[in-house]
Motif scaffolding. Structure first.
Motif, PDB file in Angstrom:
ATOM      1  N   GLN A 182       0.949  -1.143  -0.206  1.00 31.65           N
ATOM      2  CA  GLN A 182      -0.102  -0.133  -0.153  1.00 31.65           C
ATOM      3  C   GLN A 182       1.047   1.360  -0.013  1.00 31.65           C
ATOM      4  N   GLN A 183       2.158   1.211   0.768  1.00 31.60           N
ATOM      5  CA  GLN A 183       2.709   2.158   0.814  1.00 31.60           C
ATOM      6  C   GLN A 183       3.421   2.624  -0.632  1.00 31.60           C
ATOM      7  N   ARG A 184       3.860   1.576  -1.238  1.00 29.07           N
ATOM      8  CA  ARG A 184       4.643   1.749  -2.481  1.00 29.07           C
ATOM      9  C   ARG A 184       3.548   2.212  -3.606  1.00 29.07           C
ATOM     10  N   ALA A 185       2.328   1.481  -3.482  1.00 27.25           N
ATOM     11  CA  ALA A 185       1.374   1.893  -4.386  1.00 27.25           C
ATOM     12  C   ALA A 185       0.816   3.414  -4.377  1.00 27.25           C
ATOM     13  N   ASP A 186       0.840   4.009  -2.960  1.00 28.10           N
ATOM     14  CA  ASP A 186       0.649   5.289  -2.899  1.00 28.10           C
ATOM     15  C   ASP A 186       1.624   6.190  -3.329  1.00 28.10           C
ATOM     16  N   GLU A 187       2.755   5.815  -2.995  1.00 26.08           N
ATOM     17  CA  GLU A 187       4.034   6.737  -3.341  1.00 26.08           C
ATOM     18  C   GLU A 187       4.122   6.705  -4.880  1.00 26.08           C
ATOM     19  N   ALA A 188       3.745   5.570  -5.760  1.00 26.02           N
ATOM     20  CA  ALA A 188       3.922   5.502  -7.198  1.00 26.02           C
ATOM     21  C   ALA A 188       2.865   6.571  -7.692  1.00 26.02           C
ATOM     22  N   LEU A 189       1.522   6.125  -7.163  1.00 22.97           N
ATOM     23  CA  LEU A 189       0.491   7.171  -7.811  1.00 22.97           C
ATOM     24  C   LEU A 189       0.756   8.686  -7.378  1.00 22.97           C
ATOM     25  N   THR A 190       1.178   9.009  -6.141  1.00 21.98           N
ATOM     26  CA  THR A 190       1.342  10.438  -5.967  1.00 21.98           C
ATOM     27  C   THR A 190       2.628  11.002  -6.995  1.00 21.98           C
ATOM     28  N   ILE A 242      -6.378  -4.984 -17.026  1.00 24.67           N
ATOM     29  CA  ILE A 242      -6.932  -5.224 -15.544  1.00 24.67           C
ATOM     30  C   ILE A 242      -7.342  -6.684 -15.392  1.00 24.67           C
ATOM     31  N   THR A 243      -6.829  -7.332 -14.536  1.00 19.37           N
ATOM     32  CA  THR A 243      -7.184  -8.741 -13.954  1.00 19.37           C
ATOM     33  C   THR A 243      -8.191  -8.658 -12.895  1.00 19.37           C
ATOM     34  N   PRO A 244      -9.552  -9.019 -13.084  1.00 19.65           N
ATOM     35  CA  PRO A 244     -10.455  -8.950 -11.901  1.00 19.65           C
ATOM     36  C   PRO A 244      -9.828  -9.884 -10.763  1.00 19.65           C
ATOM     37  N   GLY A 245     -10.148  -9.366  -9.680  1.00 15.72           N
ATOM     38  CA  GLY A 245      -9.773 -10.066  -8.349  1.00 15.72           C
ATOM     39  C   GLY A 245      -8.294  -9.940  -8.157  1.00 15.72           C
ATOM     40  N   GLU A 246      -7.438  -9.629  -9.084  1.00 11.90           N
ATOM     41  CA  GLU A 246      -5.873  -9.590  -8.825  1.00 11.90           C
ATOM     42  C   GLU A 246      -5.478  -8.217  -8.970  1.00 11.90           C
ATOM     43  N   THR A 247      -6.026  -7.190  -9.701  1.00 10.48           N
ATOM     44  CA  THR A 247      -5.399  -6.093 -10.051  1.00 10.48           C
ATOM     45  C   THR A 247      -6.058  -4.949  -9.054  1.00 10.48           C
ATOM     46  N   ILE A 248      -5.412  -4.122  -8.301  1.00 10.33           N
ATOM     47  CA  ILE A 248      -5.978  -3.417  -7.468  1.00 10.33           C
ATOM     48  C   ILE A 248      -5.818  -1.828  -8.059  1.00 10.33           C
ATOM     49  N   ILE A 249      -6.941  -1.041  -8.377  1.00 13.34           N
ATOM     50  CA  ILE A 249      -7.067   0.004  -9.133  1.00 13.34           C
ATOM     51  C   ILE A 249      -6.920   1.394  -8.201  1.00 13.34           C
ATOM     52  N   LYS A 250      -5.888   2.268  -8.428  1.00 15.20           N
ATOM     53  CA  LYS A 250      -6.047   3.564  -7.546  1.00 15.20           C
ATOM     54  C   LYS A 250      -6.098   4.572  -8.821  1.00 15.20           C
ATOM     55  N   GLU A 251      -6.854   5.592  -8.463  1.00 20.57           N
ATOM     56  CA  GLU A 251      -7.157   6.998  -9.120  1.00 20.57           C
ATOM     57  C   GLU A 251      -6.776   7.954  -8.344  1.00 20.57           C
ATOM     58  N   LYS A 252      -6.345   9.022  -9.267  1.00 21.82           N
ATOM     59  CA  LYS A 252      -6.074  10.285  -8.929  1.00 21.82           C
ATOM     60  C   LYS A 252      -6.295  11.533  -9.845  1.00 21.82           C
ATOM     61  N   ARG A 253      -7.093  12.257  -9.457  1.00 17.18           N
ATOM     62  CA  ARG A 253      -7.385  13.616 -10.363  1.00 17.18           C
ATOM     63  C   ARG A 253      -6.020  14.610 -10.183  1.00 17.18           C
ATOM     64  N   ILE A 254      -5.514  15.070 -11.342  1.00 14.26           N
ATOM     65  CA  ILE A 254      -4.420  15.639 -11.451  1.00 14.26           C
ATOM     66  C   ILE A 254      -4.889  17.142 -11.778  1.00 14.26           C
ATOM     67  N   GLU A 255      -4.468  18.036 -10.790  1.00 12.58           N
ATOM     68  CA  GLU A 255      -4.662  19.457 -11.126  1.00 12.58           C
ATOM     69  C   GLU A 255      -3.547  20.347 -10.905  1.00 12.58           C
ATOM     70  N   TYR A 256      -3.726  21.477 -11.758  1.00  7.08           N
ATOM     71  CA  TYR A 256      -2.499  22.290 -11.878  1.00  7.08           C
ATOM     72  C   TYR A 256      -2.862  23.847 -11.671  1.00  7.08           C
ATOM     73  N   ASP A 257      -2.474  24.238 -10.625  1.00  9.84           N
ATOM     74  CA  ASP A 257      -2.958  25.740 -10.021  1.00  9.84           C
ATOM     75  C   ASP A 257      -4.267  25.550  -9.733  1.00  9.84           C
TER      76      ASP A 257
END
Length: 327
Positions: A49-57, A107-122
């Protein structure tokens, strides 16, 4: 059948103790391995979870300026770099209008965890990034570590089992084997005291020592019993009076020579005879009354006419007393 042969049919004490100890170690090993597995799994999930959050951020922050300036080539290059990360299996980048700019993987159902992030600039939304991540690599490490732990514990179990068997053989099987041999010797009438072996457990040595004392007491009592039996036999055979012993059915089971000579029989001929057959007919009723007294536990003296082998009569003074078994 010898006692030792009877014991060998069942599982030995050494085998039972060794098996029990190995089972305890095995169960403890599985318990420890289970705890290790749970702790490692929880730790791996947290690391994932820590690496996933870091990669997404990190990816989201890097895409802000590229999406603002619509530098699609820079977006593609950046996403290709992130696609090489071991936990990343899917990347999707869209602009603020919803148009796909980059897409990688499935995406493999049951195996892939999806994380989403909206990107903003100013504070202005310029796009959306979706990451598909898999914890498989972390779980593989957990399984590998757990298997290594199990194999290590299994080797410990094997060493403990072999060591325990060797120790038990030296400390229990040999002394117990000596004890069994002494018991067999005692049952065969051999009362020779054996020297105590050195080096065994104190408790086992105490048992062997106590058994030697018990065997000596049995030997002394048997010697006394034989002496008593010999004394009784000499008294029975050398008595100047006739002695006859009958059972509850009034059959003779022991008689001395004096009584046999008095009736003109041999001792062997009288054994098994029915006593009323040796008593004069006129004394039969009185004989029945005396027998009832014996059954009641009474002793008495009286005269009795016997019939000799040649048919002649002989009078005898009888001193009769009952004897009862302890039961």
């Amino acid at each position: 059948m010898p006692l030792l042969h009877k014991i060998r049919r069942n599982r030995s004490l050494v085998q039972h103790l060794t098996t029990s100890l190995v089972m305890v170690v095995v169960l403890s090993s599985f318990a420890v391995s289970s705890i290790i597995f749970v702790l490692l799994f929880q730790k791996s999930e947290a690391q994932f979870q820590q690496r996933a959050d870091e990669a997404l951020t990190h990816l989201g922050n890097s895409l802000e300026s590229y999406l603002w300036h619509m530098e699609e080539e820079s977006v593609v290059n950046l996403c290709n770099t992130f696609a090489n990360i071991d936990i990343v299996v899917f990347i999707e980048v869209r602009d603020h209008r919803g148009n796909d700019i980059y897409r990688y993987g499935e995406i493999t159902p049951g195996e892939t965890i999806i994380k989403e992030k909206r990107i903003e600039y100013d504070n202005i939304e310029v796009g959306v990034v979706r990451l598909g991540l898999t914890p498989a690599i972390f779980r593989e490490k957990v399984y590998e570590t757990t298997w290594i732990s199990l194999l290590s514990l299994l080797s410990v179990v094997i060493v403990v089992g072999l060591s325990t068997r060797l120790i038990m053989n030296r400390s229990l099987r040999i002394p117990l084997g000596q004890l069994i041999q002494r018991i067999e010797g005692l049952s065969a009438g051999e009362y020779v005291e054996h020297a105590e072996e050195e080096g065994g457990f104190q408790e086992v040595q105490h048992i062997l020592s106590t058994f030697n004392e018990m065997a000596e007491q049995v030997r002394l009592r048997e010697t006394e019993l034989r002496a008593s039996e010999e004394k009784y036999r000499r008294l029975f055979e050398t008595s100047i009076e006739g002695i006859v012993m009958i059972d509850v059915t009034e059959h003779i089971f022991q008689v001395n020579r004096i009584f046999a000579d008095m009736l003109g029989y041999t001792e062997e001929e009288l054994v098994g005879k029915y006593v009323p057959d040796l008593i004069h007919g006129d004394d039969q009723i009185n004989h029945r009354g005396e027998i009832e007294k014996r059954r009641a536990g009474q002793a008495s003296q009286y005269e009795r006419r016997f019939v000799r082998r040649d048919g002649t009569e002989v009078w005898a003074m009888i001193s009769a007393s009952p004897q009862f078994d302890p039961d």
